[in-house]
Write a protein that holds these residues in place. Structure first.
Motif, PDB file in Angstrom:
ATOM      1  N   UNK A 432       0.916  -1.126   0.144  1.00  0.00           N
ATOM      2  CA  UNK A 432       0.120   0.068  -0.094  1.00  0.00           C
ATOM      3  C   UNK A 432       0.877   1.299   0.070  1.00  0.00           C
ATOM      4  N   UNK A 433       0.775   2.175  -1.147  1.00  0.00           N
ATOM      5  CA  UNK A 433       1.412   3.260  -1.176  1.00  0.00           C
ATOM      6  C   UNK A 433       0.715   4.428  -0.537  1.00  0.00           C
ATOM      7  N   UNK A 434       0.899   4.870   0.681  1.00  0.00           N
ATOM      8  CA  UNK A 434       0.133   6.058   1.200  1.00  0.00           C
ATOM      9  C   UNK A 434       0.825   7.490   0.791  1.00  0.00           C
ATOM     10  N   UNK A 435       0.326   7.727  -0.342  1.00  0.00           N
ATOM     11  CA  UNK A 435       0.838   9.121  -1.165  1.00  0.00           C
ATOM     12  C   UNK A 435       0.046  10.343  -0.761  1.00  0.00           C
ATOM     13  N   UNK A 436       0.726  11.573  -0.610  1.00  0.00           N
ATOM     14  CA  UNK A 436       0.093  12.702  -0.830  1.00  0.00           C
ATOM     15  C   UNK A 436      -0.061  13.065  -2.095  1.00  0.00           C
ATOM     16  N   UNK A 437      -0.848  14.107  -2.303  1.00  0.00           N
ATOM     17  CA  UNK A 437      -1.408  14.424  -3.524  1.00  0.00           C
ATOM     18  C   UNK A 437      -0.101  15.231  -4.213  1.00  0.00           C
ATOM     19  N   UNK A 438       0.950  16.073  -3.443  1.00  0.00           N
ATOM     20  CA  UNK A 438       2.020  16.580  -3.704  1.00  0.00           C
ATOM     21  C   UNK A 438       3.069  15.597  -4.076  1.00  0.00           C
ATOM     22  N   UNK A 439       3.071  14.592  -3.270  1.00  0.00           N
ATOM     23  CA  UNK A 439       4.173  13.507  -3.933  1.00  0.00           C
ATOM     24  C   UNK A 439       3.889  12.810  -4.848  1.00  0.00           C
ATOM     25  N   UNK A 440       2.379  12.369  -5.160  1.00  0.00           N
ATOM     26  CA  UNK A 440       2.186  11.563  -6.008  1.00  0.00           C
ATOM     27  C   UNK A 440       2.380  12.370  -7.368  1.00  0.00           C
ATOM     28  N   UNK A 441       1.938  13.358  -7.442  1.00  0.00           N
ATOM     29  CA  UNK A 441       2.002  14.349  -8.688  1.00  0.00           C
ATOM     30  C   UNK A 441       3.537  14.652  -9.109  1.00  0.00           C
ATOM     31  N   UNK A 442       4.512  14.380  -8.141  1.00  0.00           N
ATOM     32  CA  UNK A 442       5.719  14.659  -8.659  1.00  0.00           C
ATOM     33  C   UNK A 442       6.402  13.392  -9.524  1.00  0.00           C
ATOM     34  N   UNK A 443       6.150  12.196  -9.245  1.00  0.00           N
ATOM     35  CA  UNK A 443       6.548  11.084  -9.879  1.00  0.00           C
ATOM     36  C   UNK A 443       5.396  10.130 -10.437  1.00  0.00           C
ATOM     37  N   UNK A 444       4.182  10.986 -10.984  1.00  0.00           N
ATOM     38  CA  UNK A 444       2.974  10.159 -11.268  1.00  0.00           C
ATOM     39  C   UNK A 444       3.310   9.267 -12.407  1.00  0.00           C
ATOM     40  N   UNK A 445       4.179   9.671 -13.463  1.00  0.00           N
ATOM     41  CA  UNK A 445       4.543   8.508 -14.099  1.00  0.00           C
ATOM     42  C   UNK A 445       4.667   7.178 -13.808  1.00  0.00           C
ATOM     43  N   UNK A 446       5.060   7.013 -12.598  1.00  0.00           N
ATOM     44  CA  UNK A 446       5.065   5.392 -12.342  1.00  0.00           C
ATOM     45  C   UNK A 446       3.926   4.651 -11.948  1.00  0.00           C
ATOM     46  N   UNK A 451       1.047  -0.049 -13.834  1.00  0.00           N
ATOM     47  CA  UNK A 451       0.162  -0.918 -14.868  1.00  0.00           C
ATOM     48  C   UNK A 451       0.644  -1.575 -15.845  1.00  0.00           C
ATOM     49  N   UNK A 452       1.919  -1.186 -16.480  1.00  0.00           N
ATOM     50  CA  UNK A 452       2.682  -1.883 -17.314  1.00  0.00           C
ATOM     51  C   UNK A 452       2.741  -3.343 -16.906  1.00  0.00           C
ATOM     52  N   UNK A 453       3.576  -3.547 -15.722  1.00  0.00           N
ATOM     53  CA  UNK A 453       3.801  -4.705 -15.158  1.00  0.00           C
ATOM     54  C   UNK A 453       2.588  -5.429 -14.287  1.00  0.00           C
ATOM     55  N   UNK A 454       1.706  -4.920 -14.374  1.00  0.00           N
ATOM     56  CA  UNK A 454       0.325  -5.085 -13.647  1.00  0.00           C
ATOM     57  C   UNK A 454       0.551  -5.731 -12.214  1.00  0.00           C
ATOM     58  N   UNK A 496      -7.605   6.082 -13.700  1.00  0.00           N
ATOM     59  CA  UNK A 496      -8.476   5.131 -14.745  1.00  0.00           C
ATOM     60  C   UNK A 496      -8.051   5.139 -15.977  1.00  0.00           C
ATOM     61  N   UNK A 497      -7.689   6.505 -16.447  1.00  0.00           N
ATOM     62  CA  UNK A 497      -7.341   6.569 -17.707  1.00  0.00           C
ATOM     63  C   UNK A 497      -5.941   5.701 -18.144  1.00  0.00           C
ATOM     64  N   UNK A 498      -5.260   5.368 -17.109  1.00  0.00           N
ATOM     65  CA  UNK A 498      -4.060   4.563 -17.495  1.00  0.00           C
ATOM     66  C   UNK A 498      -4.559   3.110 -17.314  1.00  0.00           C
ATOM     67  N   UNK A 499      -5.417   2.802 -16.598  1.00  0.00           N
ATOM     68  CA  UNK A 499      -5.829   1.150 -16.558  1.00  0.00           C
ATOM     69  C   UNK A 499      -6.012   0.740 -15.210  1.00  0.00           C
ATOM     70  N   UNK A 500      -6.146   1.661 -14.061  1.00  0.00           N
ATOM     71  CA  UNK A 500      -6.080   1.296 -12.707  1.00  0.00           C
ATOM     72  C   UNK A 500      -7.823   1.259 -12.468  1.00  0.00           C
ATOM     73  N   UNK A 501      -8.012   0.208 -11.316  1.00  0.00           N
ATOM     74  CA  UNK A 501      -9.274   0.534 -10.756  1.00  0.00           C
ATOM     75  C   UNK A 501      -8.945   1.718  -9.922  1.00  0.00           C
ATOM     76  N   UNK A 502      -9.944   2.702  -9.935  1.00  0.00           N
ATOM     77  CA  UNK A 502      -9.698   3.740  -9.172  1.00  0.00           C
ATOM     78  C   UNK A 502     -11.193   4.385  -8.548  1.00  0.00           C
ATOM     79  N   UNK A 503     -11.012   5.078  -7.596  1.00  0.00           N
ATOM     80  CA  UNK A 503     -12.158   5.749  -6.935  1.00  0.00           C
ATOM     81  C   UNK A 503     -11.830   6.813  -6.162  1.00  0.00           C
TER      82      UNK A 503
END
Length: 580
Positions: A432-446, A451-454, A496-503
């Motif tokens: 479980x990655x407990x991410x802040x919106x600031x931290x997530x947006x910095x390396x959001x490409x990951x 998703x690539x490695x499922x 969701x646009x990347x292919x995650x289940x998201x809510x």
């Protein structure tokens, strides 16, 4: 066999099963050598393609911390390997055995200001225990062997700088035989044991403060506390190893702390520092101090130490226990445990009671529910900042869970790439990655990497649209918060646009269901929680200077932005007053 293939063969011999990185130019011979091994399923090495080399280093650091084994990351010449540096600093400070392959420009061009030229053999010196340039095929296997041994035995980062043309040359030297050395057991000097036991036997109030160095020594520390009738406080890195099944626990001190640990240390006649290099000396009291550490250079560098003990924790306690008098007063211990229970009920407990209908969602309540729903052996990774606070205060280690973060380097954006390394190396555990919106947006490409490695990573995003910890730092220093707001982004929509289940969750009554649904998904999932932007973390001890700073900042906010915002912030943080 060329030099790159020889290098990869040495990594296989050392037990390496994957390399995190991005392919490219000077690194291509190494990547091709990895391809030829057939992957870990065939006894070779997997290539884990990330989106940023910084994430590769973070991922390797998390894997190394969780497994205790060598982990590897790689970057191509110039910008590629330069991106590794932040994650490598984190690995080095965390004591993670990581080897970084920094490929280099053609050797004949070094020193000529060539395209993408940097000097990796110089750049990584400060964040490594070993950094060396490979100049010839004959030199290569010995440098690789030395790099592996330095990283594993010293617990840190080794960097190999390898020019692309050299990696493609024919190997000319034999591979040194590699077998991992068993770690030594460091026992205390008998004279130190005699002095400390005499001190403890005449002291009425003893407190223990434990760090990550008590890993594997849980039962021994508890036994010592029982004999000494001593409360046990802990650092954030020590939480995993001492908080669980601990009747003497009084919480954590420091800026992120909670409970009675700070008061317990301050009121003690003798403070025992066990396996900790806790950096915040303002939270360490001026009292008679005994420090035990297997790194002698760490003794006394944070606070004055009367008895510096160079030893592993377990041998020290085993040597000490027979000399400690039984039948001691437990008055001090009972007083600290009573204080701790009161603090844990209010204010810590107040944040999570009768709040399941309050909007915006209390982040403390979200962490509390996450703690209840998560697997008993879950691996949590926490972003630096407020996510560190919520995980420290509300996630129970249980003796089976792990919590990984950038606790010594303090980098933003660590949680998601740490989670990648944790999930790749532990495919059957909940991560479980407990991410802040600031931290997530910095390396959001990951998110793309997951998703690539499922990878079945579960990303929990605490979205308060602000840099909460920075806001608090400004306020206690008398500054109105400025530049801390983050544009509101629908991270669930992005995932969701990347292919995650998201809510996306903005009602606290939906938290438990959203978490459980995400955890049941066989693949990557993200739960975005819209939390109160005014919820601030208050340290266990508040100084007069901090109060003055906070009041001054509030005055400036009222003058410049109106009373409404100041009232909103004050009201939000009045939640420290318990609800009856």
């Amino acid at each position: 066999m060329n030099v790159a293939e020889q290098l990869v063969a040495q990594l296989v011999d050392a037990g390496v099963r994957r390399i995190y990185g991005i392919v490219g130019d000077s690194l291509n011979p190494v990547v091709d050598a990895v391809r030829k091994t057939g992957g870990s399923a065939k006894g070779g090495i997997d290539w884990v393609h990330v989106r940023h080399e910084e994430a590769a280093a973070f991922a390797a650091a998390a894997e190394a911390q969780l497994t205790g084994e060598l982990s590897v990351c790689a970057g191509s010449c110039g910008p590629g390997n330069l991106h590794l540096i932040n994650g490598l600093y984190d690995a080095q400070r965390s004591g993670a055995p990581v080897l970084a392959i920094a490929s280099h420009i053609p050797s004949v061009q070094i020193g000529q200001s060539y395209f993408q030229e940097t000097h990796p053999d110089r750049l990584f010196n400060e964040c490594s225990v070993y950094s060396e340039l490979i100049s010839t095929p004959k030199q290569a296997p010995r440098v690789v062997n030395a790099a592996i041994r330095h990283a594993v035995s010293l617990g840190g980062v080794s960097v190999i700088t390898l020019p692309g043309d050299v990696s493609d040359e024919k190997a000319t030297a034999a591979i040194p035989e590699y077998s991992k050395a068993r770690p030594a057991i460091l026992s205390p000097n008998p004279a130190d044991v005699a002095e400390v036991s005499a001190l403890l036997n005449k002291s009425r109030k003893v407190a223990i403060f434990a760090g990550a160095g008590v890993k594997g020594a849980h039962d021994e520390v508890i036994a010592l506390a029982d004999l000494l009738k001593a409360p046990i406080g802990h650092s954030l890195r020590g939480k995993d190893f001492i908080q669980y099944d601990n009747p003497y626990d009084v919480g954590m001190t420091g800026l992120l702390g909670y409970g009675a640990a700070a008061e317990g240390m301050k009121d003690a006649d003798v403070l025992l520092l066990l396996g900790t290099d806790f950096p915040y000396d303002q939270f360490l009291p001026e009292t008679t101090t005994v420090q035990v550490d297997n790194h002698a250079e760490k003794l006394g560098r944070r606070t004055d130490v009367s008895h510096p003990i160079h030893s592993d924790v377990i041998p020290f306690i085993e040597a000490l226990l027979p000399h400690i008098k039984k039948r001691r007063s437990d008055a001090f211990l009972k007083a600290q445990l009573k204080k701790h229970a009161k603090i844990m009920k209010a204010p810590i407990g107040a944040y999570t009671r009768k709040v399941d209908r309050i909007k915006p969602i209390h982040p403390e309540y979200a962490a509390h529910v996450l703690n209840e729903v998560a697997a008993k052996d879950a691996i949590f990774t926490a972003d630096t900042g407020m996510c560190n606070v919520w995980t420290a205060r509300y996630i129970d280690p249980l003796g089976t869970r792990r919590l990984i973060g950038s606790f010594l380097h303090g980098s933003m954006a660590n949680a998601l790439p740490h989670a990648i390394g944790a999930q790749v190396s532990h495919p059957h555990r909940q991560v479980i990655s407990v991410s802040g919106d600031g931290g997530l947006s910095m390396l959001m490409g990951e998110l793309v990497t997951a998703r690539m490695h499922n990878l079945p990573i579960k990303v929990v995003v605490f979205n308060n649209s602000t840099l909460g910890m920075v806001k608090l730092e400004m306020l206690v220093n008398g500054l109105p918060d400025f530049g801390t707001d983050v544009h509101d982004v629908n991270y669930a929509g992005v995932a969701q646009s990347i292919g995650f289940h998201a809510e996306r969750v903005d009602d606290p009554r939906d938290l438990r269901r959203a978490f459980q649904k995400a955890f049941d998904v066989n693949g990557p999932a993200l739960v975005e929680i819209i939390t109160d932007p005014n919820a601030l973390s208050l340290p266990p001890e508040i100084t007069g200077e901090q109060l003055i700073g906070f009041a001054t900042a509030m005055s400036k906010i009222v003058l410049n932005r109106g009373a409404g915002e100041a009232v909103s912030m004050a009201t939000s943080n009045m939640r420290n007053i318990p609800r009856f």
